[in-house]
Design a protein around this motif. Structure first.
Motif, PDB file in Angstrom:
ATOM      1  N   ASN A  85       3.287  -6.872   2.795  1.00  7.33           N
ATOM      2  CA  ASN A  85       1.932  -6.505   2.385  1.00  7.33           C
ATOM      3  C   ASN A  85       0.899  -7.356   3.107  1.00  7.33           C
ATOM      4  O   ASN A  85       1.122  -8.546   3.374  1.00  7.33           O
ATOM      5  CB  ASN A  85       1.771  -6.668   0.876  1.00  7.33           C
ATOM      6  CG  ASN A  85       2.327  -5.482   0.109  1.00  7.33           C
ATOM      7  OD1 ASN A  85       3.519  -5.428  -0.160  1.00  7.33           O
ATOM      8  ND2 ASN A  85       1.473  -4.534  -0.211  1.00  7.33           N
ATOM      9  N   GLU A  90      -6.077  -4.921   2.451  1.00  9.57           N
ATOM     10  CA  GLU A  90      -6.035  -4.017   1.307  1.00  9.57           C
ATOM     11  C   GLU A  90      -7.419  -3.718   0.746  1.00  9.57           C
ATOM     12  O   GLU A  90      -7.574  -2.765  -0.012  1.00  9.57           O
ATOM     13  CB  GLU A  90      -5.128  -4.605   0.221  1.00  9.57           C
ATOM     14  CG  GLU A  90      -3.651  -4.519   0.578  1.00  9.57           C
ATOM     15  CD  GLU A  90      -2.752  -4.910  -0.575  1.00  9.57           C
ATOM     16  OE1 GLU A  90      -3.249  -5.538  -1.528  1.00  9.57           O
ATOM     17  OE2 GLU A  90      -1.550  -4.586  -0.523  1.00  9.57           O
ATOM     18  N   LEU A  93      -7.855  -0.821   3.286  1.00  9.49           N
ATOM     19  CA  LEU A  93      -6.727   0.105   3.397  1.00  9.49           C
ATOM     20  C   LEU A  93      -5.797  -0.114   2.207  1.00  9.49           C
ATOM     21  O   LEU A  93      -5.184  -1.171   2.073  1.00  9.49           O
ATOM     22  CB  LEU A  93      -5.967  -0.127   4.708  1.00  9.49           C
ATOM     23  CG  LEU A  93      -6.793  -0.068   6.000  1.00  9.49           C
ATOM     24  CD1 LEU A  93      -5.929  -0.449   7.195  1.00  9.49           C
ATOM     25  CD2 LEU A  93      -7.389   1.319   6.187  1.00  9.49           C
ATOM     26  N   ALA A  96      -1.918  -1.670   2.160  1.00  6.65           N
ATOM     27  CA  ALA A  96      -1.656  -1.901   3.580  1.00  6.65           C
ATOM     28  C   ALA A  96      -0.414  -2.771   3.744  1.00  6.65           C
ATOM     29  O   ALA A  96      -0.277  -3.798   3.084  1.00  6.65           O
ATOM     30  CB  ALA A  96      -2.863  -2.567   4.242  1.00  6.65           C
ATOM     31  N   PHE A 147      -0.457   2.655   5.258  1.00  7.91           N
ATOM     32  CA  PHE A 147      -1.390   2.432   4.155  1.00  7.91           C
ATOM     33  C   PHE A 147      -1.639   3.746   3.420  1.00  7.91           C
ATOM     34  O   PHE A 147      -1.394   4.837   3.944  1.00  7.91           O
ATOM     35  CB  PHE A 147      -2.714   1.835   4.658  1.00  7.91           C
ATOM     36  CG  PHE A 147      -3.433   2.677   5.682  1.00  7.91           C
ATOM     37  CD1 PHE A 147      -4.384   3.611   5.302  1.00  7.91           C
ATOM     38  CD2 PHE A 147      -3.155   2.522   7.039  1.00  7.91           C
ATOM     39  CE1 PHE A 147      -5.044   4.382   6.238  1.00  7.91           C
ATOM     40  CE2 PHE A 147      -3.816   3.289   7.988  1.00  7.91           C
ATOM     41  CZ  PHE A 147      -4.756   4.216   7.587  1.00  7.91           C
ATOM     42  N   ASP A 158      -0.140   9.083   2.191  1.00  3.88           N
ATOM     43  CA  ASP A 158      -0.267   7.872   2.986  1.00  3.88           C
ATOM     44  C   ASP A 158      -0.092   8.212   4.458  1.00  3.88           C
ATOM     45  O   ASP A 158       0.302   9.319   4.820  1.00  3.88           O
ATOM     46  CB  ASP A 158       0.703   6.771   2.534  1.00  3.88           C
ATOM     47  CG  ASP A 158       2.164   7.147   2.702  1.00  3.88           C
ATOM     48  OD1 ASP A 158       2.444   8.200   3.307  1.00  3.88           O
ATOM     49  OD2 ASP A 158       3.018   6.388   2.235  1.00  3.88           O
TER      50      ASP A 158
END
Length: 332
Positions: A85, A90, A93, A96, A147, A158
């Motif tokens: 991760n 994030e 996205l 992500a 993502f 996704d």
């Protein structure tokens, strides 16, 4: 001085408040239990494809195997994958994560499947057979950024972009949609559609996957799975189908069995192979290290040759590490 009145703590608005409370609460409980049951089976039996959809998280997988068969005394292979991760991304996205996959197999062996192996599991039908003894050694590696575009309830969209490190390198991109529906009475239906493009590989194409499962209590899962692939540079429509069962006879021991086949559409429709298998999977250490023993019989037809029977036995060892254990329903 009089005691001050307690100040009520404000709560964030519940996005489910618009639904009738009892109906919505019941749906959430069912989804949570269903998700937890699916996740338990997928993780125990090593199916990372659905784990990535249901609860994306940081993971590490190492798989090795040895195989003996009528047409080759010894074959070996291995694969490693990591999903990490990316918290700093994030914010822009959703979920992500960076995925890295490497595979290697000796002659007459195919690498064990990995859920993070995009090109062999989501952009191609899941093959029900190992490669024949005449197949050359294989090496591959790839990396991609993946993502979420939409993650709402039982619907997930996704996307990802990456590079397959062959020579010359093959950049690729893909967009995936996944829908999961609980049908009641232990039945669960899942549909996955993947649109992809490879620059220098198979070109543009699409892969459709359907999965129907039936849970009998919390220890037995029956399933049917079908996959179909069509791209610019394939043998027409390539497809595979399987029926199988997984039974957790003990918290650390599981049995599995199945039958499957793979087919292609051109130049003349036909079956590549059919396969029957069964096996046992054992948790060797705290849900981190697993071993599998899988006897099988396959009926394989190589190009230009008659179909022949290939009995075989495969022994697998798998290391599974979840750096951030997923919370079922957290992203729903």
């Amino acid at each position: 001085m009089a005691n001050a009145e307690p100040v009520p703590v404000s709560k964030a608005p519940d996005p489910r408040a618009s639904s009738p409370g009892w109906l919505n609460d019941g749906r959430v409980v069912v989804e949570h239990r269903l998700g937890a049951l699916i996740q338990t089976f997928d993780r125990f039996f090593g199916d990372d494809r659905r784990l990535d959809v249901e609860s994306p998280s940081s993971r590490f997988r190492l798989k090795t195997f040895v195989r003996t068969s009528r047409d080759r005394d010894f074959a070996w292979g291995g694969a490693v994958s990591a999903a990490v991760n990316l918290p700093r991304l994030e914010r822009w996205l959703g979920n992500a994560r960076l995925l890295v996959v490497g595979e290697q197999a000796g002659p007459g062996a195919s690498p064990p499947p990995l859920g993070t192996n995009l090109l062999s599991e989501e952009i191609a039908p899941v093959s029900p057979v190992e490669l024949a003894a005449t197949a050359p050694p294989r090496k591959s590696a790839r990396t991609e950024l993946r993502f979420d575009v939409v993650r709402h309830g039982v619907l997930v969209f996704d996307t990802s972009a990456g590079v397959n490190f062959v020579w010359p390198p093959v950049p690729y991109a893909r967009f995936r949609a996944n829908l999961r529906l609980g049908l009641g009475a232990g039945y669960v239906f899942s549909a996955t559609e993947v649109l992809f493009v490879e620059l220098g590989g198979r070109g543009a194409g699409a892969n459709t996957g359907l999965l129907l499962e039936r849970f009998v209590g919390t220890t037995l899962r029956l399933r049917w799975e079908g996959n179909g692939l069509y791209a610019q540079h394939t043998r027409g429509i390539e497809s595979s189908s399987l029926m199988g069962a997984e039974w957790k006879i003990h918290p650390r021991t599981g049995l599995f069995a199945g039958v499957g086949c793979g087919a292609f559409g051109t130049p003349a429709p036909g079956l590549d192979a059919c396969r029957i298998w069964n096996g046992v999977r054992q948790d060797l250490w705290s849900g981190w290290i697993f071993a599998e023993l899988e006897p099988e019989v396959a009926w394989v037809r190589l190009p230009g040759q008659p179909r022949h029977q290939v009995p075989a036995v495969t022994l697998r060892l798998e290391v599974m590490i979840d750096a951030r254990p997923p919370v079922v329903g957290a992203s729903r």
